[in-house]
Motif scaffolding. Structure first.
Motif, PDB file in Angstrom:
ATOM      1  N   ALA A   1     -13.257 -84.499  20.338  1.00 31.44           N
ATOM      2  CA  ALA A   1     -14.136 -84.070  19.323  1.00 31.44           C
ATOM      3  C   ALA A   1     -14.305 -85.214  18.173  1.00 31.44           C
ATOM      4  N   VAL A   2     -13.401 -85.746  17.928  1.00 32.17           N
ATOM      5  CA  VAL A   2     -13.263 -86.765  16.786  1.00 32.17           C
ATOM      6  C   VAL A   2     -14.142 -87.936  17.371  1.00 32.17           C
ATOM      7  N   ALA A   3     -13.701 -88.448  18.543  1.00 34.17           N
ATOM      8  CA  ALA A   3     -14.597 -89.550  19.274  1.00 34.17           C
ATOM      9  C   ALA A   3     -15.818 -89.218  19.343  1.00 34.17           C
ATOM     10  N   ALA A   4     -16.286 -88.178  19.693  1.00 33.38           N
ATOM     11  CA  ALA A   4     -17.761 -87.718  19.800  1.00 33.38           C
ATOM     12  C   ALA A   4     -18.285 -87.617  18.300  1.00 33.38           C
ATOM     13  N   GLU A   5     -17.640 -87.362  17.599  1.00 33.06           N
ATOM     14  CA  GLU A   5     -18.472 -87.220  16.319  1.00 33.06           C
ATOM     15  C   GLU A   5     -18.606 -88.848  15.628  1.00 33.06           C
ATOM     16  N   LEU A   6     -17.600 -89.748  15.886  1.00 33.48           N
ATOM     17  CA  LEU A   6     -17.490 -90.876  15.627  1.00 33.48           C
ATOM     18  C   LEU A   6     -18.701 -91.652  16.338  1.00 33.48           C
ATOM     19  N   LYS A   7     -19.042 -91.293  17.455  1.00 32.06           N
ATOM     20  CA  LYS A   7     -19.905 -91.739  18.226  1.00 32.06           C
ATOM     21  C   LYS A   7     -21.496 -91.278  17.819  1.00 32.06           C
ATOM     22  N   GLY A   8     -21.549 -90.427  16.988  1.00 22.37           N
ATOM     23  CA  GLY A   8     -22.660 -90.191  16.487  1.00 22.37           C
ATOM     24  C   GLY A   8     -23.486 -88.809  17.091  1.00 22.37           C
ATOM     25  N   LEU A   9     -22.368 -88.116  17.970  1.00 26.41           N
ATOM     26  CA  LEU A   9     -23.030 -86.832  18.829  1.00 26.41           C
ATOM     27  C   LEU A   9     -23.212 -85.792  17.735  1.00 26.41           C
ATOM     28  N   GLY A  10     -24.150 -85.086  17.964  1.00 31.72           N
ATOM     29  CA  GLY A  10     -24.364 -83.893  17.014  1.00 31.72           C
ATOM     30  C   GLY A  10     -25.050 -84.270  15.523  1.00 31.72           C
ATOM     31  N   GLN A  11     -25.514 -85.400  15.465  1.00 35.72           N
ATOM     32  CA  GLN A  11     -25.999 -85.972  14.129  1.00 35.72           C
ATOM     33  C   GLN A  11     -27.407 -85.803  13.968  1.00 35.72           C
ATOM     34  N   GLY A  12     -27.836 -85.040  14.943  1.00 30.41           N
ATOM     35  CA  GLY A  12     -29.369 -84.716  14.704  1.00 30.41           C
ATOM     36  C   GLY A  12     -30.503 -85.542  15.756  1.00 30.41           C
ATOM     37  N   ALA A  13     -29.919 -86.828  15.922  1.00 32.60           N
ATOM     38  CA  ALA A  13     -30.675 -87.632  16.843  1.00 32.60           C
ATOM     39  C   ALA A  13     -31.040 -86.971  18.337  1.00 32.60           C
ATOM     40  N   ARG A  14     -32.163 -87.118  18.719  1.00 29.13           N
ATOM     41  CA  ARG A  14     -32.453 -86.609  20.275  1.00 29.13           C
ATOM     42  C   ARG A  14     -31.826 -87.640  21.233  1.00 29.13           C
ATOM     43  N   LEU A  15     -30.732 -86.831  22.033  1.00 31.19           N
ATOM     44  CA  LEU A  15     -30.248 -87.758  23.128  1.00 31.19           C
ATOM     45  C   LEU A  15     -31.090 -88.265  24.103  1.00 31.19           C
ATOM     46  N   SER A  16     -30.921 -89.698  24.285  1.00 26.93           N
ATOM     47  CA  SER A  16     -31.787 -90.253  25.037  1.00 26.93           C
ATOM     48  C   SER A  16     -30.948 -90.322  26.684  1.00 26.93           C
ATOM     49  N   ALA A  17     -31.499 -90.228  27.747  1.00 32.68           N
ATOM     50  CA  ALA A  17     -30.793 -90.305  29.019  1.00 32.68           C
ATOM     51  C   ALA A  17     -30.902 -91.634  29.551  1.00 32.68           C
TER      52      ALA A  17
END
Lengths: 480, 258
Positions: free
Chosen positions: B205-221
């Motif tokens: 979870a920490v790693a994901a947050e530090l990589k910007g997951l869930g920060q509002g930007a739309r995920l690109s595939a």
């Protein structure tokens, strides 16, 4: 680039602050080392810089942490992570994807970059770290050095201006450490600001510009690298050596015969559907000596340890203990094996129960005396009723060793026991191994740690990766 | 031998149709079939699906493993049959309903086991993740699935080391020890596992947050798996087989006999 002003932080449900009145300044392009004994606050300070404090870890925080002139507490974690990249001790734990290229791309996808831009950045990052040939491989197939490079590549793909590294060398062999030092040197020359927390100090000569030494959450000393030259201060703070000689090549080999100890003759072993790992392999582990088991990843060190502890079934080979043949099931009774991660050894609700349970069923009633002696010797006395999972990392490891010693094993095997150990912990472990050998046990240590080899080992055995197996690993990666 | 007479590996290799690539199609089939089996009751229709699921599973799963899994399911079926027979001695209603009452849930389990194995063992985790990404699922569905798949290898490794630690302490983990002392055995196995999983989840979870997951930007595939003709072929075949199961449930003359 980084400014810490009078920062005090206390974790939730804790009385004592993890950081107390810390002041630190790191200029752009500078590399600063954070050092100190286990639990002194190094990782906490890194979390205050990369924004995990206060955004992920709640708790009481006073003072300021500024990145590029902006207070960390006022920025969103996503904005901080655009400036600050992070690298942890165990890179595998921070991989979100299972493929090498996918892992580098993951952070870029989270930022919503266009696929064509992601493609270009991923290719450039893999190229920079020499990982292009492994682009399609699974992260689980990589060596520790390769994992560390991948984690670094994934962090740098986001183009941060600051990099914080928490014990980046803990799982690396000396060759991978040298490689990491070279890469970080290149990044420093490119202008990246770095804050590195590590117990191992020898690899930072020529890389770090400044040192900040912590003691109980407070700054004990700060300055240039010459601060580390003070032997008394290093010993007082439980630091490791700053200079090391690589003794691996000078270690005496194993004897061919011994009257007392474990003898293995003609050992053959292969994992299912894999080429043989050992073929007609001979090994002698004399009682009274500490032997190092060395070699690259994939050379079979852990498998050999498992064979010696009776956890794997050999295809062929004879085992003799003190000149008498011994079956694998009996080996399990006579050997103690401590894994790299002590968590796997801790099953019960108190240290006392854990220790008593380590004894064979028939001896459990009479084991309290030995338990008390071992807990005292391993500095765990007074903690008998504590839950094992509530101990610190170093305490857990000492408990795992104490539990292995309960059955008085003739053979004690430890797999990478010094990951995350500070200088005092390492010297304590080396003393324990020597003491155990002096009591008549054969001790085998799987280790990459040059300091432990120097402090404890009488001889060594280096395993090389079988060519055929290496070829297969390479083929699997390329075809993936 | 002339090149034209050489048999096509794509036709001979049973993995070619279901093993290795058509991850997304097999996931959809698994989802559709799991909904259909809830509705089906006829042992004939379910048997038809179970046979198809077994063939699909065989294309990706070693025969020995599949035999073990099915033997376990069959053992549970026989156990329930035995218990049912004992209960039927006191309950006339149960006696009248017959043994097919027990066969239906067993066949449902067999269908789901076969299809799950064909998905789980037919693709590398990276292929599963790519397929999930290609499905463009919402983040709240995609993310837990990704974390689950990501944690499976660590979980297996943890389980292995915990079992080894117990073997060194003279404890064997097997069904017998589980039945003899269920509480202690479960504790010995699961206490360290729970702590490991919690720690791994926290670090991830920490790693994901530090990589910007869930920060509002739309995920690109990037590189989401794209459907190919084999996905279409497999899905078409699955549709036919599912339609066949409906026919067997309702329209087939044999169905009336059940």
């Amino acid at each position: 680039m980084i400014r810490i002003h009078d920062l005090t932080y206390t974790y939730p449900f804790q009385e004592r602050p993890a950081l107390s009145g810390v002041n630190l300044a790191v200029e752009p392009g500078q590399v600063t080392l954070l050092a100190g004994a286990s639990g002194c606050g190094k990782s906490t300070l890194l979390r205050a810089v990369n924004g995990l404090i206060p955004h992920h870890h709640q708790g009481r925080r006073q003072g300021q942490a500024l990145i590029a002139g902006r207070e960390v507490g006022e920025l969103a974690l996503g904005d901080i992570s655009r400036v600050v990249g992070s690298l942890f001790q165990d890179p595998e734990q921070q991989f979100f994807a299972l493929g090498v290229a996918e892992e580098v791309a993951f952070g870029l996808e989270c930022r919503g970059l266009a696929p064509s831009l992601i493609e270009r950045r991923v290719a450039a990052c893999l190229e920079r770290f020499g990982l292009t040939a492994l682009a399609g491989a699974s992260v689980l197939e990589l060596s520790e050095g390769e994992k560390q490079k991948l984690a670094l590549a994934a962090a740098l793909a986001l183009e941060p201006r600051v990099l914080v590294l928490d014990e980046p060398t803990a799982n690396l062999d000396p060759e991978a450490v040298a490689d990491l030092a070279r890469i970080l040197g290149e990044l420093k020359r490119a202008g990246l600001t770095m804050l590195i927390a590590d117990h191992r100090l020898h690899w930072l000569e020529g890389l770090a510009d400044r040192v900040c030494l912590l003691r109980d959450g407070q700054v004990a000393a700060q300055g240039g690298l010459e601060v580390l030259a003070d032997d008394a201060l290093r010993r007082e703070l439980g630091l490791r050596a700053t200079r090391l000689e690589d003794r691996r090549a000078d270690l005496p080999g194993l004897p061919f015969v011994c009257s007392l100890g474990l003898e293995v003759r003609g050992l053959s072993f292969a994992h299912r559907r894999r080429p043989p790992l050992f073929e007609s392999f001979d090994l002698v582990l004399p009682r009274g000596q500490v032997m190092a088991l060395l070699g690259p990843n994939g050379s079979g060190k852990t498998t050999l340890a498992r064979l010696l502890a009776g956890l794997e079934t050999r295809r062929q080979g004879q085992f003799r203990l003190d000149q008498s043949p011994i079956a694998p099931a009996r080996l399990r009774e006579r050997a103690g094996l401590v894994f790299q991660n002590a968590d796997h050894h801790l099953h019960l609700s108190s240290l006392e129960r854990e220790m008593i349970f380590s004894l064979p069923r028939g001896l459990r009633a009479s084991g309290r005396g030995r338990m008390a002696e071992l807990l005292c010797r391993l500095r765990l006395e007074g903690l008998e009723q504590r839950h094992p999972q509530s101990l610190s990392g170093g305490q857990k490891q000492r408990l795992a060793i104490a539990a292995a010693l309960m059955k008085d094993p003739a053979l004690l095997i430890l797999d990478e026991p010094t990951s995350g150990l500070d200088g005092a912990g390492l010297r304590g472990l080396a003393g324990l191994l020597r003491q155990r050998a002096a009591e008549g046990a054969a001790v085998l240590v799987i280790t990459h740690d040059l300091e432990l080899i120097e402090a404890a080992c009488d001889g060594g055995l280096t395993l090389t990766r079988p060519q055929e197996a290496a070829g297969q690993i390479q083929a699997r990666r390329l075809s993936a | 031998m002339p090149v034209s007479s050489a048999p096509s590996p794509a036709l001979l290799d049973p993995r070619s149709l279901a093993g290795g690539r058509e991850v997304r199609a097999r996931m959809l089939i698994c989802l559709a079939a799991s909904l259909v089996v809830v509705w089906l009751k006829s042992p004939l229709a379910l048997g038809w699906l179970a046979a198809w699921a077994t063939l699909l599973a065989l294309s990706t799963t070693p025969l020995r493993l599949l035999a073990k899994v099915y033997a376990l399911a069959a053992g549970l079926f026989l156990l329930s049959l035995g218990c049912g027979w004992v209960l039927a001695q006191w309950s006339p209603a149960l006696r009248q309903s017959g043994w097919t009452v027990f066969l239906t849930p067993f066949l449902r389990v067999a269908v789901l086991l076969g299809l799950t194995l064909s998905v789980a063992l037919g693709a590398r985790p990276t292929e599963l993740l790519a397929a999930l990404k290609g499905l463009r699922l919402p983040l709240f569905i995609h993310l837990p699935l990704v974390v689950m798949i990501r944690l499976v290898p660590s979980l297996i490794s943890d389980l292995r080391q915990i079992a080894d630690s117990l073997r060194l302490k003279g404890v064997r983990l097997n069904p017998l020890s589980l039945m003899a002392s269920p509480l202690l055995t479960s504790r010995l196995l699961f206490a360290p596992l729970v702590f490991r999983v919690l720690r791994s989840a926290e670090e991830l979870a920490v790693a994901a947050e530090l990589k910007g997951l869930g920060q509002g930007a739309r995920l690109s595939a990037w590189r989401g798996a794209r459907a190919g003709w084999r996905d279409g072929l497999l899905l078409g075949l699955a549709l036919l087989i599912l339609a066949g199961s409906f026919w067997l449930e309702n329209g087939a003359p044999a169905a009336r006999a059940w």
